[in-house]
Design a protein around this motif. Sequence first.
Motif, short mmCIF file in Angstrom:
data_model
loop_
_atom_site.label_atom_id
_atom_site.label_comp_id
_atom_site.label_asym_id
_atom_site.label_seq_id
_atom_site.Cartn_x
_atom_site.Cartn_y
_atom_site.Cartn_z
N ILE A 1 -15.42 15.67 -86.05
CA ILE A 1 -16.03 14.07 -86.17
C ILE A 1 -15.00 13.32 -86.51
O ILE A 1 -15.16 12.26 -85.65
CB ILE A 1 -16.33 14.69 -87.01
N PHE A 2 -13.80 13.87 -86.83
CA PHE A 2 -13.37 12.67 -86.51
C PHE A 2 -12.28 12.25 -85.46
O PHE A 2 -11.50 10.61 -85.75
CB PHE A 2 -12.36 12.73 -88.12
N LEU A 3 -12.41 12.83 -83.80
CA LEU A 3 -11.43 12.96 -83.34
C LEU A 3 -12.61 12.90 -82.08
O LEU A 3 -12.24 12.17 -81.14
CB LEU A 3 -11.23 14.57 -82.96
N ARG A 4 -14.02 12.22 -82.89
CA ARG A 4 -14.88 11.89 -82.35
C ARG A 4 -14.85 13.01 -80.56
O ARG A 4 -15.68 12.66 -79.28
CB ARG A 4 -15.03 10.45 -81.41
N GLU A 5 -14.87 14.01 -80.89
CA GLU A 5 -15.13 15.70 -80.44
C GLU A 5 -16.28 16.04 -80.37
O GLU A 5 -16.91 16.40 -81.43
CB GLU A 5 -14.24 16.44 -80.17
N THR A 6 -17.06 16.29 -79.09
CA THR A 6 -18.32 17.31 -79.52
C THR A 6 -18.61 18.45 -80.29
O THR A 6 -17.97 18.85 -80.29
CB THR A 6 -19.10 17.58 -77.65
N LEU A 54 -2.42 16.39 -84.92
CA LEU A 54 -1.71 16.35 -83.60
C LEU A 54 -2.25 16.29 -82.71
O LEU A 54 -1.84 15.80 -81.24
CB LEU A 54 -1.48 18.35 -83.69
N ARG A 55 -3.76 16.44 -82.77
CA ARG A 55 -4.78 15.76 -81.24
C ARG A 55 -4.05 13.90 -81.82
O ARG A 55 -4.78 13.71 -79.98
CB ARG A 55 -5.85 16.34 -81.54
N LYS A 56 -4.23 13.55 -82.07
CA LYS A 56 -4.36 12.08 -82.49
C LYS A 56 -2.57 11.22 -82.46
O LYS A 56 -2.58 11.11 -81.52
CB LYS A 56 -4.58 11.49 -83.55
N LEU A 57 -1.99 12.51 -82.64
CA LEU A 57 -0.41 11.91 -82.60
C LEU A 57 -0.46 12.12 -80.42
O LEU A 57 0.35 11.39 -80.27
CB LEU A 57 0.60 12.67 -83.30
N TYR A 117 -4.00 18.89 -74.82
CA TYR A 117 -5.11 20.15 -73.51
C TYR A 117 -6.49 20.39 -73.89
O TYR A 117 -7.19 20.74 -72.15
CB TYR A 117 -4.28 21.29 -72.66
N ALA A 118 -6.95 20.40 -74.91
CA ALA A 118 -7.76 21.12 -75.44
C ALA A 118 -8.36 20.11 -76.51
O ALA A 118 -7.32 19.99 -77.63
CB ALA A 118 -7.89 22.70 -75.31
N PRO A 119 -9.67 20.29 -77.04
CA PRO A 119 -9.69 20.08 -77.94
C PRO A 119 -9.97 20.71 -78.81
O PRO A 119 -9.48 21.40 -79.31
CB PRO A 119 -11.25 20.15 -77.62
N ALA A 120 -9.06 20.18 -80.12
CA ALA A 120 -8.69 20.19 -81.74
C ALA A 120 -9.38 21.56 -81.95
O ALA A 120 -9.43 22.75 -82.08
CB ALA A 120 -7.90 19.86 -82.85
N SER A 121 -11.13 21.84 -81.84
CA SER A 121 -12.04 22.36 -82.44
C SER A 121 -12.00 23.56 -81.07
O SER A 121 -11.90 24.73 -81.03
CB SER A 121 -13.30 22.27 -81.75
#
Length: 176
Positions: A1-6, A54-57, A117-121
């Motif tokens: 949700i924070f990363l706006r990922e599906t 990590l994903r945001k950075l 290369y991939a979403p955090a989830s």
Amino acid sequence: IFLRETVTPQLILLSMVGLLGTIFVLKPGFTSALLPGMAAVGQGFGIAIVAILLRKLHETEKVLSIVAAFAFYGSAIIALVFGHTFIAPTINEWFLLFGIGITGTFGQLSYTRAYAYAPASHVQPFQYIEVLVSVLLGIIFWGDIPDLPMVFGAILIVGCGWELMIAKQFVKVPPS
């Protein structure tokens, strides 16, 4: 949700089943074993926060910068909290620490790079391998044999992570 990922229904279901697996592994109750289990759950939330960071950075920073910053701040916090208990390692322990540092750095660089290369989830489930390695090390070095609820919980946790990895074709090929 924070990363706006599906966030798919499958991801929510697998997360809930994985949480159920954690309950089986921890076997919560009002005993002296409750505190370490709660610490492990707290660590899980901490790891989730790190995954988000990590994903945001990756939007603005390079992998080496991210890993160096985490290492610096992590070392500073550990030194502040535990520095007063420091005992100088023996020469054999220095060699072991050096080996741990090399392999840990390689692992952290790989893990951090994966977030580009991939979403955090989709990256986080690979952490479930730690469950298997921890159990194996416990058996080999300390003779800790997991009981049936722990084995069932571990199967649920690893199975959910595995299912998520299998169900998605999520890896982008880096440019050559």
